[in-house]
Design a protein around this motif. Structure first.
Motif, PDB file in Angstrom:
ATOM      1  N   HIS A  55      38.233  28.042  26.141  1.00 34.49           N
ATOM      2  CA  HIS A  55      37.151  28.985  25.877  1.00 34.49           C
ATOM      3  C   HIS A  55      37.518  29.966  24.778  1.00 34.49           C
ATOM      4  CE1 HIS A  55      36.346  27.222  29.804  1.00 34.49           C
ATOM      5  NE2 HIS A  55      35.089  27.323  29.460  1.00 34.49           N
ATOM      6  N   SER A  56      38.798  30.246  24.638  1.00 36.21           N
ATOM      7  CA  SER A  56      39.232  31.007  23.468  1.00 36.21           C
ATOM      8  C   SER A  56      38.933  30.219  22.200  1.00 36.21           C
ATOM      9  CB  SER A  56      40.729  31.316  23.551  1.00 36.21           C
ATOM     10  OG  SER A  56      41.179  31.936  22.349  1.00 36.21           O
ATOM     11  N   ALA A  57      39.194  28.910  22.243  1.00 38.48           N
ATOM     12  CA  ALA A  57      38.908  28.057  21.083  1.00 38.48           C
ATOM     13  C   ALA A  57      37.431  28.100  20.729  1.00 38.48           C
ATOM     14  CB  ALA A  57      39.354  26.624  21.368  1.00 38.48           C
ATOM     15  N   ILE A  58      36.567  27.978  21.740  1.00 34.87           N
ATOM     16  CA  ILE A  58      35.124  28.028  21.494  1.00 34.87           C
ATOM     17  C   ILE A  58      34.736  29.386  20.916  1.00 34.87           C
ATOM     18  CG2 ILE A  58      32.853  27.951  22.599  1.00 34.87           C
ATOM     19  CD1 ILE A  58      34.246  26.130  24.757  1.00 34.87           C
ATOM     20  N   PHE A  59      35.265  30.442  21.515  1.00 37.83           N
ATOM     21  CA  PHE A  59      34.965  31.792  21.047  1.00 37.83           C
ATOM     22  C   PHE A  59      35.401  31.967  19.593  1.00 37.83           C
ATOM     23  CE2 PHE A  59      36.207  36.399  20.897  1.00 37.83           C
ATOM     24  CZ  PHE A  59      34.926  36.920  20.968  1.00 37.83           C
ATOM     25  N   GLN A  60      36.584  31.463  19.255  1.00 35.88           N
ATOM     26  CA  GLN A  60      37.058  31.566  17.879  1.00 35.88           C
ATOM     27  C   GLN A  60      36.162  30.773  16.931  1.00 35.88           C
ATOM     28  OE1 GLN A  60      41.461  31.328  17.295  1.00 35.88           O
ATOM     29  NE2 GLN A  60      41.545  31.198  19.529  1.00 35.88           N
ATOM     30  N   CYS A  61      35.763  29.580  17.364  1.00 37.04           N
ATOM     31  CA  CYS A  61      34.900  28.746  16.520  1.00 37.04           C
ATOM     32  C   CYS A  61      33.531  29.386  16.286  1.00 37.04           C
ATOM     33  CB  CYS A  61      34.718  27.364  17.162  1.00 37.04           C
ATOM     34  SG  CYS A  61      36.206  26.346  17.177  1.00 37.04           S
ATOM     35  N   LEU A  62      33.091  30.196  17.224  1.00 34.86           N
ATOM     36  CA  LEU A  62      31.766  30.803  17.112  1.00 34.86           C
ATOM     37  C   LEU A  62      31.745  32.052  16.233  1.00 34.86           C
ATOM     38  CD1 LEU A  62      30.438  30.447  20.774  1.00 34.86           C
ATOM     39  CD2 LEU A  62      29.585  29.277  18.727  1.00 34.86           C
ATOM     40  N   ILE A 179      45.845  34.253  24.618  1.00 28.02           N
ATOM     41  CA  ILE A 179      46.010  35.540  25.303  1.00 28.02           C
ATOM     42  C   ILE A 179      46.063  36.674  24.286  1.00 28.02           C
ATOM     43  CG2 ILE A 179      47.586  36.924  26.706  1.00 28.02           C
ATOM     44  CD1 ILE A 179      48.352  34.304  28.163  1.00 28.02           C
ATOM     45  N   VAL A 180      46.836  36.482  23.219  1.00 21.99           N
ATOM     46  CA  VAL A 180      46.928  37.506  22.174  1.00 21.99           C
ATOM     47  C   VAL A 180      45.564  37.765  21.550  1.00 21.99           C
ATOM     48  CG1 VAL A 180      47.804  37.951  19.831  1.00 21.99           C
ATOM     49  CG2 VAL A 180      49.365  37.205  21.627  1.00 21.99           C
ATOM     50  N   TYR A 181      44.811  36.693  21.272  1.00 17.41           N
ATOM     51  CA  TYR A 181      43.508  36.866  20.625  1.00 17.41           C
ATOM     52  C   TYR A 181      42.532  37.608  21.529  1.00 17.41           C
ATOM     53  CZ  TYR A 181      39.458  35.888  17.693  1.00 17.41           C
ATOM     54  OH  TYR A 181      38.356  36.022  16.890  1.00 17.41           O
ATOM     55  N   SER A 182      42.626  37.362  22.827  1.00 18.95           N
ATOM     56  CA  SER A 182      41.694  38.007  23.754  1.00 18.95           C
ATOM     57  C   SER A 182      41.902  39.516  23.820  1.00 18.95           C
ATOM     58  CB  SER A 182      41.826  37.396  25.156  1.00 18.95           C
ATOM     59  OG  SER A 182      43.051  37.775  25.775  1.00 18.95           O
ATOM     60  N   VAL A 183      43.120  39.976  23.566  1.00 16.20           N
ATOM     61  CA  VAL A 183      43.386  41.421  23.632  1.00 16.20           C
ATOM     62  C   VAL A 183      43.425  42.067  22.251  1.00 16.20           C
ATOM     63  CG1 VAL A 183      44.579  41.250  25.843  1.00 16.20           C
ATOM     64  CG2 VAL A 183      45.902  41.076  23.728  1.00 16.20           C
ATOM     65  N   SER A 184      43.392  41.279  21.174  1.00 13.26           N
ATOM     66  CA  SER A 184      43.442  41.844  19.820  1.00 13.26           C
ATOM     67  C   SER A 184      42.129  41.676  19.061  1.00 13.26           C
ATOM     68  CB  SER A 184      44.572  41.202  19.012  1.00 13.26           C
ATOM     69  OG  SER A 184      44.347  39.813  18.834  1.00 13.26           O
ATOM     70  N   TRP A 185      41.212  40.834  19.580  1.00 14.06           N
ATOM     71  CA  TRP A 185      39.934  40.615  18.910  1.00 14.06           C
ATOM     72  C   TRP A 185      39.246  41.942  18.602  1.00 14.06           C
ATOM     73  CZ3 TRP A 185      34.948  42.009  20.377  1.00 14.06           C
ATOM     74  CH2 TRP A 185      33.919  41.446  19.636  1.00 14.06           C
ATOM     75  N   HIS A 187      40.678  41.447  15.625  1.00 13.57           N
ATOM     76  CA  HIS A 187      41.762  41.410  14.640  1.00 13.57           C
ATOM     77  C   HIS A 187      42.574  40.128  14.780  1.00 13.57           C
ATOM     78  CE1 HIS A 187      40.727  45.563  13.857  1.00 13.57           C
ATOM     79  NE2 HIS A 187      40.858  45.820  15.156  1.00 13.57           N
ATOM     80  N   ARG A 188      43.324  39.806  13.753  1.00 14.11           N
ATOM     81  CA  ARG A 188      44.261  38.682  13.752  1.00 14.11           C
ATOM     82  C   ARG A 188      45.658  39.240  13.507  1.00 14.11           C
ATOM     83  NH1 ARG A 188      42.764  33.591  15.702  1.00 14.11           N
ATOM     84  NH2 ARG A 188      40.623  33.125  15.050  1.00 14.11           N
TER      85      ARG A 188
END
Length: 307
Positions: A55-62, A179-185, A187-188
């Motif tokens: 679901h992180s992948a889907i979220f990133q793709c969106l 996990i990192v993306y979920s708490v830093s979004w 941002h990269r």
């Protein structure tokens, strides 16, 4: 929230009420409590960000896809412990060597995960639960969510846009990145992880799942399409059967979907789809667990689930 199973539901609700953004690693929260959770998220204006890989992948793709631009969600699956077995080979092994099946079902070929989710991966219920989670997170219709077996676990999921373009998120089988993306979004962050090397991987393969071999997939789609309290029953029955299989009480691998199907069928008498409350969900959760406990002895000797 990373508490395993429906136990994560109440703490997540309290965090939402406090106005906290949620990094969601516990898929069962949405699967059981979606009819209650989503309205709370909207009411309190918080962000619910997926922390599991698919679901992180889907979220990133969106990111960057405009409203109305999503056509289809494509969830990738490793295929679990029995991905290299045919249906007949798996069913024969279940009959002739249940101990070997039990040992293999609790090990994963690609990911280092907890015992519950590893077994869910072997039955493919994990992917069925992720279909329901994708529905609640991204608003996709169940007819627009597909599953594809991808043994290398490099493509973590994809989206198809209205113009038929497919966008995929790739990476090593490493939970740190989502996990990192979920708490830093949004941002990269620069991280010291090993970069992906496609030449090192060599090839990526995909195939459709065998729904006769994995009846839990169809059960999850059925529960999701019914909605309401049915997904809570699906999840609780699966958790209970999963736990009993791992506790070695004599429950067979193929008995897991039988128990889930039985609970769903029995719940049709009390099924509720409108104005579902938290008490409704908690009551259905408790009832489904009791159903599995009471019906284990009967289902052990039942025929293989027909499709």
């Amino acid at each position: 929230t990373g508490i395993v199973g429906a136990a994560g539901l109440l703490p997540t609700i309290e965090a939402i009420k406090l106005g906290k953004d949620i990094a969601l690693a516990n898929k069962e929260t949405l699967i059981s409590g979606g009819p209650v959770i989503n309205p709370l998220v909207e009411k309190h204006g918080i962000n619910m960000l997926p922390a599991d890989s698919e679901h992180s992948a889907i979220f990133q793709c969106l990111q960057g896809v405009p409203p109305g631009g999503l056509r289809r969600v494509i969830l990738t699956a490793s295929g679990g412990a029995f991905r290299d077995f045919s249906k007949d080979e798996l069913f024969k092994m279940c009959e002739e060597d249940p101990r070997a099946v039990q040992k293999k079902a609790t090990t994963h070929p690609n990911w280092d995960m907890g015992a519950k989710i590893t077994l869910d991966s072997a039955t493919m219920m994990n992917k069925g639960l992720e279909v329901i989670e994708a529905h609640y997170l991204f608003g996709a219709s169940y007819d627009d969510i597909d599953i594809v077996i991808h043994p290398q676990s490099i493509v973590h999921s994809m989206v198809e846009t209205q113009d038929t373009s497919c966008i995929a998120q790739l990476g090593w089988a490493d939970m740190r990145l989502p996990i990192v993306y979920s708490v830093s979004w949004p941002h990269r962050l620069k991280m010291p992880y090993k970069p992906l090397n496609l030449a090192e991987i060599g090839s990526l393969t995909f195939k459709a799942p065998d729904t006769e071999k994995y009846p839990c997939i169809a059960l999850a789609y059925e529960a999701g399409k019914k909605g309401g309290t049915m997904t809570a029953v699906l999840n609780a029955a699966n958790e209970a059967a999963n736990e009993m299989f791992r506790e070695d009480v004599g429950l067979g691998f193929l008995d897991i979907p039988k128990l889930i199907e039985g609970a769903m069928e029995a719940h049709k008498e009390d099924f509720k789809v409108d104005d579902v409350t938290l008490d409704d969900i908690l009551n259905c959760d408790a009832w489904a667990r009791e159903y599995v406990a009471e019906n284990t002895k009967n289902v052990v000797k039942a025929p293989i689930l027909s499709t």
